[in-house]
Design a protein around this motif. Structure first.
Motif, PDB file in Angstrom:
ATOM      1  N   LYS A  24      41.819  66.328  49.003  1.00 54.42           N
ATOM      2  CA  LYS A  24      42.433  65.265  49.792  1.00 54.42           C
ATOM      3  C   LYS A  24      41.489  64.077  49.867  1.00 54.42           C
ATOM      4  O   LYS A  24      40.273  64.229  49.975  1.00 54.42           O
ATOM      5  CB  LYS A  24      42.765  65.770  51.197  1.00 54.42           C
ATOM      6  N   SER A  25      42.083  62.872  49.821  1.00 50.09           N
ATOM      7  CA  SER A  25      41.278  61.665  49.905  1.00 50.09           C
ATOM      8  C   SER A  25      40.584  61.587  51.241  1.00 50.09           C
ATOM      9  O   SER A  25      41.134  61.910  52.275  1.00 50.09           O
ATOM     10  CB  SER A  25      42.179  60.433  49.726  1.00 50.09           C
ATOM     11  N   GLY A  26      39.342  61.072  51.241  1.00 54.24           N
ATOM     12  CA  GLY A  26      38.578  61.017  52.473  1.00 54.24           C
ATOM     13  C   GLY A  26      38.315  59.622  52.940  1.00 54.24           C
ATOM     14  O   GLY A  26      37.332  59.392  53.649  1.00 54.24           O
ATOM     15  N   GLY A  27      39.112  58.624  52.564  1.00 54.04           N
ATOM     16  CA  GLY A  27      38.894  57.266  53.044  1.00 54.04           C
ATOM     17  C   GLY A  27      38.984  56.281  51.918  1.00 54.04           C
ATOM     18  O   GLY A  27      39.207  56.627  50.765  1.00 54.04           O
ATOM     19  N   ALA A  28      38.731  55.003  52.251  1.00 47.86           N
ATOM     20  CA  ALA A  28      38.929  53.925  51.292  1.00 47.86           C
ATOM     21  C   ALA A  28      38.044  54.082  50.068  1.00 47.86           C
ATOM     22  O   ALA A  28      38.434  53.746  48.955  1.00 47.86           O
ATOM     23  CB  ALA A  28      38.679  52.582  51.975  1.00 47.86           C
ATOM     24  N   GLN A  29      36.807  54.602  50.253  1.00 45.60           N
ATOM     25  CA  GLN A  29      35.908  54.716  49.112  1.00 45.60           C
ATOM     26  C   GLN A  29      36.439  55.703  48.079  1.00 45.60           C
ATOM     27  O   GLN A  29      36.127  55.598  46.904  1.00 45.60           O
ATOM     28  CB  GLN A  29      34.524  55.146  49.597  1.00 45.60           C
ATOM     29  N   GLY A  30      37.227  56.684  48.506  1.00 45.56           N
ATOM     30  CA  GLY A  30      37.780  57.646  47.574  1.00 45.56           C
ATOM     31  C   GLY A  30      39.216  57.395  47.223  1.00 45.56           C
ATOM     32  O   GLY A  30      39.876  58.254  46.668  1.00 45.56           O
ATOM     33  N   ALA A  31      39.710  56.217  47.568  1.00 39.74           N
ATOM     34  CA  ALA A  31      41.124  55.920  47.361  1.00 39.74           C
ATOM     35  C   ALA A  31      41.452  55.813  45.884  1.00 39.74           C
ATOM     36  O   ALA A  31      40.655  55.335  45.070  1.00 39.74           O
ATOM     37  CB  ALA A  31      41.496  54.618  48.064  1.00 39.74           C
ATOM     38  N   VAL A  32      42.643  56.277  45.544  1.00 40.29           N
ATOM     39  CA  VAL A  32      43.187  56.053  44.208  1.00 40.29           C
ATOM     40  C   VAL A  32      43.596  54.585  44.099  1.00 40.29           C
ATOM     41  O   VAL A  32      44.220  54.036  45.001  1.00 40.29           O
ATOM     42  CB  VAL A  32      44.399  56.967  43.964  1.00 40.29           C
ATOM     43  N   LYS A  33      43.257  53.959  42.973  1.00 46.27           N
ATOM     44  CA  LYS A  33      43.583  52.551  42.770  1.00 46.27           C
ATOM     45  C   LYS A  33      44.682  52.418  41.718  1.00 46.27           C
ATOM     46  O   LYS A  33      44.510  52.874  40.579  1.00 46.27           O
ATOM     47  CB  LYS A  33      42.343  51.768  42.342  1.00 46.27           C
ATOM     48  N   ILE A  34      45.769  51.814  42.118  1.00 45.93           N
ATOM     49  CA  ILE A  34      46.911  51.620  41.218  1.00 45.93           C
ATOM     50  C   ILE A  34      47.123  50.128  41.012  1.00 45.93           C
ATOM     51  O   ILE A  34      47.426  49.394  41.953  1.00 45.93           O
ATOM     52  CB  ILE A  34      48.182  52.270  41.785  1.00 45.93           C
ATOM     53  N   GLY A  35      46.945  49.673  39.783  1.00 42.28           N
ATOM     54  CA  GLY A  35      47.213  48.282  39.425  1.00 42.28           C
ATOM     55  C   GLY A  35      48.628  48.143  38.903  1.00 42.28           C
ATOM     56  O   GLY A  35      49.115  49.007  38.167  1.00 42.28           O
ATOM     57  N   ILE A  36      49.264  47.064  39.278  1.00 45.20           N
ATOM     58  CA  ILE A  36      50.661  46.825  38.891  1.00 45.20           C
ATOM     59  C   ILE A  36      50.762  45.423  38.312  1.00 45.20           C
ATOM     60  O   ILE A  36      50.430  44.438  38.991  1.00 45.20           O
ATOM     61  CB  ILE A  36      51.592  46.979  40.106  1.00 45.20           C
ATOM     62  N   ALA A  37      51.208  45.318  37.078  1.00 48.66           N
ATOM     63  CA  ALA A  37      51.282  44.028  36.388  1.00 48.66           C
ATOM     64  C   ALA A  37      52.717  43.748  35.980  1.00 48.66           C
ATOM     65  O   ALA A  37      53.309  44.511  35.213  1.00 48.66           O
ATOM     66  CB  ALA A  37      50.371  44.020  35.157  1.00 48.66           C
ATOM     67  N   VAL A  38      53.266  42.655  36.493  1.00 46.99           N
ATOM     68  CA  VAL A  38      54.661  42.297  36.211  1.00 46.99           C
ATOM     69  C   VAL A  38      54.748  40.820  35.851  1.00 46.99           C
ATOM     70  O   VAL A  38      53.873  40.021  36.213  1.00 46.99           O
ATOM     71  CB  VAL A  38      55.571  42.586  37.433  1.00 46.99           C
ATOM     72  N   PRO A  39      55.812  40.421  35.132  1.00 45.87           N
ATOM     73  CA  PRO A  39      56.005  38.996  34.857  1.00 45.87           C
ATOM     74  C   PRO A  39      56.453  38.247  36.106  1.00 45.87           C
ATOM     75  O   PRO A  39      57.070  38.827  37.007  1.00 45.87           O
ATOM     76  CB  PRO A  39      57.134  38.983  33.803  1.00 45.87           C
TER      77      PRO A  39
END
Length: 335
Positions: A24-39
């Motif tokens: 389980k994630s333990g805070g912002a430092q371990g957060a999953v980062k999802i980038g989203i690129a759209v037109p």
């Protein structure tokens, strides 16, 4: 339906975001980062893509807390999108959800990210290189044409209508898939006549203005038109304007596609010309974002990343009419 999908996603996230490895994630430092690129919006559908991307992220963030971070970039052209994706890489994303402005210029940058371990979800338009593993999540183009042809043929026959004209998008593969499937259904009913002849149609470039111009030409050429298939709800807006300005009363049905808010509202209001549309909805970008979140949380497999070719995920099309339009209508959407 999309509202229900997001509610389910939020409920799952509220129970705790769990990584695929079980930690389980333990805070912002371990957060999953999802980038989203759209037109950025160059017509209504892409405007809807941007809106649904932002909307999905906002809904998820309400309950996901600091377990997942999102960064959404809206790019005006392919060159800017390449740069924006590079900036997302610098940010340190673990997942990329992208609807490419153009497939060819974005293929190499996405492949490079894949090689560095970024898991990629490509929405709508696939890449030109199919030798590496990513998810290609797209709508059902043949389904859009098939449902359109089935509904229009059945409705025209039931109402004693015979003559129709047709418009497509532009000369690309997805347009051919849609129109071939449409004509396959229409041609099953021998009483129906395409005024352009055979399986011919005009390209309206998914544009309101082109729909207006082409329909003005059709109205001049053909003294009696019973129905219009224009494949796209933006094009439909231009078609309706041309019909209204002409004062013609012979046209009984105008059928677009994709599923715009404007058309949903016409259906809800009981518009005599606009009674249905078919789905190829920009909310598919939210499905792409959900897919990334589900993989990160261990609810979907990440095996696609190590595959030797893309994994295709098709979002089914379907018919929307007055009986089910409320399931799809979102009053806040831009499309």
């Amino acid at each position: 339906m999309k509202k229900l999908v997001l509610v389910l996603l939020i409920t799952l996230l509220a129970c705790g975001f769990v990584f695929a490895g079980g930690q389980k994630s333990g805070g912002a430092q371990g957060a999953v980062k999802i980038g989203i690129a759209v037109p950025t919006a160059d017509h209504g559908w892409t405007g809807g893509i941007g809106w649904w991307a932002d909307y999905a992220v906002d809904q998820i963030k309400k309950t996901a807390g600091n377990t997942v971070e999102f960064r959404v970039v809206h790019s005006a052209n392919a060159t800017q999108q390449v740069s924006d994706v590079e900036n997302l890489a610098t940010w340190g994303m673990n997942y990329l959800v992208i609807l490419p402005h153009e497939s060819a210029p974005l293929t190499a940058p996405v492949k490079q990210l894949h090689a560095k371990g970024v898991k990629c979800i490509v929405v709508d338009r696939g890449l030109t290189d199919t030798s590496f593993g990513y998810v290609n999540l797209a709508g059902d183009n043949a389904g859009l044409g098939r449902f359109s042809g089935q509904w229009l043929a059945k409705t025209m026959k039931a109402e004693g209508l015979t003559n129709y004209v047709a418009m497509g998008g532009m000369p690309v593969v997805i347009d051919t898939e849609r129109m071939d499937a449409f004509f396959a259904e229409m041609n099953k009913e021998p009483s129906l006549v395409n005024l352009l002849g055979g399986n011919k149609y005009e390209f309206a470039n998914w544009s309101v203005q082109d729909g207006l111009k082409i329909m003005e030409t059709f109205l001049t050429q053909y003294p009696k038109i019973d129905a219009v298939f224009c494949q796209d709800d933006d094009v439909l807006t231009g078609v309706l304007q041309a019909i209204k300005e002409s004062g013609r009363q012979d046209i009984k049905i105008v059928l677009g596609g994709a599923g715009s808010k404007v058309v949903y509202e016409l259906i809800k209001a009981g518009d005599p010309l606009v009674r249905a549309t078919t789905l190829y909805h920009p909310s598919m970008i939210s499905d792409g974002i959900q897919y990334a979140v589900d993989v990160a949380a261990g609810r979907k497999s990440d095996a696609f990343h190590n595959a030797s070719s893309p994994t295709a995920v098709v979002i089914p099309s379907g018919l929307v009419d007055k009986s089910n339009v409320d399931q799809y209508y979102n009053a806040d959407s831009t499309f």
